[in-house]
Design a protein around this motif. Structure first.
Motif, PDB file in Angstrom:
ATOM      1  N   THR A   1       5.427  10.159   2.170  1.00 16.51           N
ATOM      2  CA  THR A   1       5.526   8.969   2.845  1.00 16.51           C
ATOM      3  C   THR A   1       4.624   8.932   4.028  1.00 16.51           C
ATOM      4  OG1 THR A   1       7.071   9.766   4.456  1.00 16.51           O
ATOM      5  CG2 THR A   1       7.955   9.025   2.405  1.00 16.51           C
ATOM      6  N   ILE A   2       4.406   7.655   4.603  1.00 17.98           N
ATOM      7  CA  ILE A   2       3.263   7.741   5.641  1.00 17.98           C
ATOM      8  C   ILE A   2       3.736   6.643   6.681  1.00 17.98           C
ATOM      9  CG2 ILE A   2       1.816   5.566   4.357  1.00 17.98           C
ATOM     10  CD1 ILE A   2      -0.772   7.305   5.078  1.00 17.98           C
ATOM     11  N   THR A   3       3.198   6.967   7.939  1.00 14.85           N
ATOM     12  CA  THR A   3       3.442   6.157   8.985  1.00 14.85           C
ATOM     13  C   THR A   3       2.059   5.714   9.579  1.00 14.85           C
ATOM     14  OG1 THR A   3       3.642   7.838  10.350  1.00 14.85           O
ATOM     15  CG2 THR A   3       5.785   7.104   9.742  1.00 14.85           C
ATOM     16  N   PRO A   4       1.378   4.543   9.215  1.00 10.79           N
ATOM     17  CA  PRO A   4       0.151   4.303   9.752  1.00 10.79           C
ATOM     18  C   PRO A   4       0.368   3.453  10.826  1.00 10.79           C
ATOM     19  CG  PRO A   4       0.836   3.085   7.648  1.00 10.79           C
ATOM     20  CD  PRO A   4       1.676   3.988   7.990  1.00 10.79           C
ATOM     21  N   SER A   5      -0.777   3.244  11.460  1.00 11.50           N
ATOM     22  CA  SER A   5      -0.816   2.344  12.810  1.00 11.50           C
ATOM     23  C   SER A   5      -1.070   1.107  12.311  1.00 11.50           C
ATOM     24  CB  SER A   5      -1.865   2.696  14.033  1.00 11.50           C
ATOM     25  OG  SER A   5      -1.583   3.998  14.297  1.00 11.50           O
ATOM     26  N   GLY A   6      -0.441  -0.102  12.931  1.00 13.31           N
ATOM     27  CA  GLY A   6      -0.780  -1.407  12.582  1.00 13.31           C
ATOM     28  C   GLY A   6      -2.220  -1.948  13.079  1.00 13.31           C
ATOM     29  N   THR A   7      -3.215  -1.231  12.409  1.00 14.89           N
ATOM     30  CA  THR A   7      -4.709  -1.616  12.666  1.00 14.89           C
ATOM     31  C   THR A   7      -5.271  -2.055  11.531  1.00 14.89           C
ATOM     32  OG1 THR A   7      -5.432   0.719  12.274  1.00 14.89           O
ATOM     33  CG2 THR A   7      -4.334   0.086  14.399  1.00 14.89           C
ATOM     34  N   HIS A   8      -6.609  -2.445  11.861  1.00 15.22           N
ATOM     35  CA  HIS A   8      -7.415  -2.892  10.526  1.00 15.22           C
ATOM     36  C   HIS A   8      -7.640  -1.696   9.470  1.00 15.22           C
ATOM     37  CE1 HIS A   8      -8.321  -6.399  12.789  1.00 15.22           C
ATOM     38  NE2 HIS A   8      -8.602  -5.846  13.881  1.00 15.22           N
ATOM     39  N   SER A   9      -7.268  -0.657   9.903  1.00 14.72           N
ATOM     40  CA  SER A   9      -7.435   0.432   8.782  1.00 14.72           C
ATOM     41  C   SER A   9      -6.407   0.489   7.649  1.00 14.72           C
ATOM     42  CB  SER A   9      -7.450   1.907   9.356  1.00 14.72           C
ATOM     43  OG  SER A   9      -5.909   2.024   9.832  1.00 14.72           O
ATOM     44  N   LEU A  10      -5.283  -0.643   7.668  1.00 16.76           N
ATOM     45  CA  LEU A  10      -4.372  -0.483   6.730  1.00 16.76           C
ATOM     46  C   LEU A  10      -4.718  -1.776   6.183  1.00 16.76           C
ATOM     47  CD1 LEU A  10      -1.896   0.710   5.948  1.00 16.76           C
ATOM     48  CD2 LEU A  10      -0.371  -0.729   7.414  1.00 16.76           C
ATOM     49  N   THR A  11      -5.794  -1.760   5.172  1.00 19.04           N
ATOM     50  CA  THR A  11      -6.171  -2.629   4.274  1.00 19.04           C
ATOM     51  C   THR A  11      -5.464  -2.755   2.910  1.00 19.04           C
ATOM     52  OG1 THR A  11      -7.580  -1.334   3.115  1.00 19.04           O
ATOM     53  CG2 THR A  11      -8.604  -2.435   5.214  1.00 19.04           C
ATOM     54  N   ARG A  12      -5.481  -3.945   2.510  1.00 18.16           N
ATOM     55  CA  ARG A  12      -4.696  -4.150   1.045  1.00 18.16           C
ATOM     56  C   ARG A  12      -5.190  -3.125   0.081  1.00 18.16           C
ATOM     57  NH1 ARG A  12      -2.286  -8.229  -1.736  1.00 18.16           N
ATOM     58  NH2 ARG A  12      -2.801  -9.782  -0.266  1.00 18.16           N
ATOM     59  N   GLU A  13      -6.524  -2.756   0.261  1.00 14.48           N
ATOM     60  CA  GLU A  13      -7.022  -1.581  -0.813  1.00 14.48           C
ATOM     61  C   GLU A  13      -6.620  -0.564  -0.570  1.00 14.48           C
ATOM     62  OE1 GLU A  13      -9.495  -5.272  -0.710  1.00 14.48           O
ATOM     63  OE2 GLU A  13      -8.851  -4.041   1.059  1.00 14.48           O
ATOM     64  N   ARG A  14      -6.323   0.101   0.688  1.00 17.14           N
ATOM     65  CA  ARG A  14      -5.613   1.253   1.102  1.00 17.14           C
ATOM     66  C   ARG A  14      -4.182   1.412   0.861  1.00 17.14           C
ATOM     67  NH1 ARG A  14      -8.212   5.080   5.346  1.00 17.14           N
ATOM     68  NH2 ARG A  14      -7.535   6.327   3.647  1.00 17.14           N
ATOM     69  N   ILE A  15      -3.382   0.394   1.039  1.00 20.04           N
ATOM     70  CA  ILE A  15      -1.979  -0.017   0.659  1.00 20.04           C
ATOM     71  C   ILE A  15      -2.153   0.294  -0.849  1.00 20.04           C
ATOM     72  CG2 ILE A  15      -0.192  -1.440   0.647  1.00 20.04           C
ATOM     73  CD1 ILE A  15      -1.019  -2.721   3.151  1.00 20.04           C
ATOM     74  N   GLU A  16      -2.708  -0.371  -1.395  1.00 15.01           N
ATOM     75  CA  GLU A  16      -2.783  -0.129  -2.840  1.00 15.01           C
ATOM     76  C   GLU A  16      -3.233   1.118  -3.589  1.00 15.01           C
ATOM     77  OE1 GLU A  16      -5.096  -3.578  -4.250  1.00 15.01           O
ATOM     78  OE2 GLU A  16      -3.568  -5.052  -4.224  1.00 15.01           O
ATOM     79  N   GLY A  17      -4.171   1.558  -2.933  1.00 13.36           N
ATOM     80  CA  GLY A  17      -4.673   3.013  -3.249  1.00 13.36           C
ATOM     81  C   GLY A  17      -3.493   3.989  -3.051  1.00 13.36           C
ATOM     82  N   LEU A  18      -2.751   3.924  -2.084  1.00 11.17           N
ATOM     83  CA  LEU A  18      -1.617   4.762  -1.514  1.00 11.17           C
ATOM     84  C   LEU A  18      -0.612   4.713  -2.468  1.00 11.17           C
ATOM     85  CD1 LEU A  18      -1.909   4.405   2.345  1.00 11.17           C
ATOM     86  CD2 LEU A  18      -2.155   6.533   0.947  1.00 11.17           C
ATOM     87  N   ALA A  19      -0.259   3.404  -2.953  1.00  9.41           N
ATOM     88  CA  ALA A  19       0.643   3.463  -3.952  1.00  9.41           C
ATOM     89  C   ALA A  19       0.361   3.981  -5.489  1.00  9.41           C
ATOM     90  CB  ALA A  19       1.328   1.777  -4.046  1.00  9.41           C
ATOM     91  N   ASP A  20      -0.753   3.785  -5.572  1.00 11.91           N
ATOM     92  CA  ASP A  20      -1.312   4.257  -6.835  1.00 11.91           C
ATOM     93  C   ASP A  20      -1.280   5.985  -6.881  1.00 11.91           C
ATOM     94  OD1 ASP A  20      -1.631   1.894  -8.090  1.00 11.91           O
ATOM     95  OD2 ASP A  20      -3.857   1.681  -7.564  1.00 11.91           O
ATOM     96  N   ALA A  21      -1.562   6.383  -5.652  1.00  8.68           N
ATOM     97  CA  ALA A  21      -1.606   7.712  -5.686  1.00  8.68           C
ATOM     98  C   ALA A  21      -0.298   8.413  -5.646  1.00  8.68           C
ATOM     99  CB  ALA A  21      -2.184   8.012  -4.034  1.00  8.68           C
ATOM    100  N   GLY A  22       0.956   7.559  -5.513  1.00  7.31           N
ATOM    101  CA  GLY A  22       2.405   8.135  -5.417  1.00  7.31           C
ATOM    102  C   GLY A  22       3.064   8.158  -4.426  1.00  7.31           C
ATOM    103  N   LEU A  23       2.452   7.329  -3.302  1.00  8.92           N
ATOM    104  CA  LEU A  23       3.447   7.338  -2.173  1.00  8.92           C
ATOM    105  C   LEU A  23       4.544   6.616  -2.400  1.00  8.92           C
ATOM    106  CD1 LEU A  23       2.645   7.725   1.060  1.00  8.92           C
ATOM    107  CD2 LEU A  23       2.502   5.137   1.254  1.00  8.92           C
TER     108      LEU A  23
END
Length: 382
Positions: A92-114
Motif C-alpha cells: 500500500t502507499i501514502t503519497p502526498s497530495g501533489t502534482h506527483s500523483l498523476t493519473r499515469e502513476r496511479i494506474e502504474g501503481l495499480a498495475d504493479a499490484g498495489l
C-alpha cells in the motif's frame, strides 16, 4: 489476517517504509519535517528489495505501507510495489497530495499490484485543507487523485489529523468521505514531533469525546474507522458497549473481541514497526528511537529481538497509570506520545483521561476537570 489473531511478538500488523523524506508540501503536522531534496543515503532500489525480502519472512500477506515525505519522488516505486507483490506482501502507499500523483502513476501503481492508496484530508474545504498542508490546490489535487484511484480499481483510505486546528472540521470530513467512497478513515491524534510541535493538541477530555463520536460514526457509515496514536479508542468503544448493554455483557465482548483480557491493541513496537529512509528501524515514525538498521540486521530480527521492541510488547512494563490500567492489553496507550512528552516510551499517555480504580500515583496532566465533554463551540453531531 485480523490483528486479533496476529502474534505481534513474531510479526507486525503494519510495517511502514519511509521511502524518502523529500516532499513538495510543508504540512503543519509533518512528522518527518520533510525537505525539498532527497537524502543522499536513502536505501537504494536493491537495498529496498532486500528489505522487502526480509519483510516477507514475517509471513504471507504482511502489510507494507510505502510512506514519506512523498514516496513518489522516487522513480522506482512501481518496481518496488511489483517486487513486493510477487513476494506475497500486501503493498500500500501514502503519497502526498501533489502534482506527483498523476493519473499515469496511479494506474502504474495499480498495475504493479498495489492493494490500497491512502490520502490525507485535514480540512473539509479547499481553504482549511490547503492552509493545513501549506500548499494551494492540495485539496483539489487530493480529490482528483481519489477519483482516479477509484477508476483504476484502487480502494482509498483517508488519513486525518486531529488537533485544535482541525477538530471543528471532523463532521464535514466524515460527510466528504462518504461522498468520495473511502473504505477507511484513519484518524491520527497529534503527537508533538517534527513540525507537529508547533500545533496545539486537544485536551484529554476532548479526545475521549472525539473517540466516542468516532465510535458512533463507525456504526453509521459504510467506511471503517480506526485511530492512529490513540489506542484508548478501544477502551472508549468497550465502555460505550457496556453502557449500551445496561451493565451486561457488551456485543463486542460476547463476540470475543474484548473481554479486557484479550490482547488486541496494536501500538508502537507491538504490532507496528517503521523503517526510515536510511534504514533505521523505529517502533513508530513518531517514536524515533532506533533499534537497529536494516543494512546491518534483517528487519524481522530487529522487530522480534531488539530489547526496545521486546519491552514495548510487555504491557506489564508500562509505568504510571497506564501500567495500572485494566485496559492495557487492549489499549496500551500511545508509546510515541509518552516518549515525545517524557522521553520514556513506557510512561503514561498524557492524552488519556481514564484513571484506573484505586490508582493514586501521579497523573500526566494539570488539575483540569476531565469531563469528557466536547470543546465549547464545537459540535460533533450531525
Amino acid at each position: 489476517m485480523h490483528p486479533r489473531h496476529l502474534d505481534t511478538a513474531e510479526r507486525p500488523f503494519v510495517l511502514i517504509w519511509e521511502l524518502s523524506q523529500a516532499c513538495e508540501l510543508a504540512c503543519d503536522h509533518c512528522r518527518a519535517d520533510a525537505q525539498s531534496r532527497r537524502h543522499p543515503d536513502e536505501l537504494t532500489t536493491e537495498e529496498g528489495k532486500r528489505l522487502l525480502e526480509d519483510a516477507a519472512e514475517f509471513g504471507d500477506g504482511q502489510l507494507v505501507v510505502l510512506s514519506g515525505g512523498d514516496p513518489l519522488v522516487r522513480d522506482d516505486v512501481e518496481e518496488l510495489v511489483a517486487y513486493g507483490d510477487d513476494l506475497g506482501l500486501r503493498m500500500t502507499i501514502t503519497p502526498s497530495g501533489t502534482h506527483s500523483l498523476t493519473r499515469e502513476r496511479i494506474e502504474g501503481l495499480a498495475d504493479a499490484g498495489l492493494k490500497r492508496m491512502a490520502v490525507s484530508l485535514d480540512g473539509a474545504t479547499p481553504a482549511s485543507h490547503d492552509d493545513f498542508r501549506g500548499e494551494d490546490g492540495s485539496f483539489a489535487e487530493t480529490i482528483r487523485a481519489v477519483e482516479q484511484a477509484r477508476e483504476a480499481g484502487l480502494p482509498v483510505q483517508v488519513n486525518t489529523t486531529v488537533c485544535r486546528q482541525t477538530i471543528g472540521d471532523l463532521p464535514e470530513i466524515r460527510d466528504l468521505l462518504r461522498e468520495i467512497g473511502a473504505v477507511l478513515w484513519s484518524v491520527f491524534f497529534l503527537v508533538p514531533v517534527g513540525r507537529g510541535r508547533i500545533l496545539e493538541p486537544i485536551d484529554p477530555d476532548e479526545a475521549d469525546a472525539v473517540m466516542a463520536w468516532l465510535d458512533e460514526v463507525s456504526s453509521e457509515e459504510p467506511f471503517g474507522v480506526k485511530t492512529t496514536e490513540a489506542p484508548h479508542y478501544r477502551r472508549v468503544s468497550i465502555q460505550r458497549d457496556r453502557e449500551n448493554a445496561d451493565g451486561g455483557q457488551s456485543e463486542r465482548e460476547a463476540a470475543g473481541n474484548d473481554g479486557i483480557q484479550r490482547r488486541t491493541g496494536i501500538i508502537a513496537g507491538d504490532g507496528f514497526a517503521f523503517v526510515s529512509h536510511i534504514g533505521e528501524v523505529y517502533p513508530s515514525g513518531f517514536l524515533p528511537e532506533s533499534a537497529g538498521n536494516v543494512r546491518e540486521r534483517p528487519v524481522y530480527d530487529i522487530y522480534r529481538n531488539a530489547p526496545l521492541f521486546q519491552s514495548l510488547r510487555d504491557r506489564d512494563q508500562l509505568e504510571g497509570k497506564c501500567g495500572s490500567c485494566p485496559y492495557r492489553h487492549v489499549c496500551g496507550g500511545s508509546r510515541s506520545r509518552a516518549y515525545a512528552t517524557t522521553g520514556n516510551p513506557l510512561e503514561s499517555d498524557p492524552l488519556c483521561p481514564y484513571v484506573p480504580e484505586g490508582y493514586d500515583g501521579p497523573l500526566p496532566w494539570d488539575d483540569d476537570e476531565l469531563t469528557g465533554a466536547p470543546p465549547e463551540g464545537v459540535s460533533l453531531g450531525d
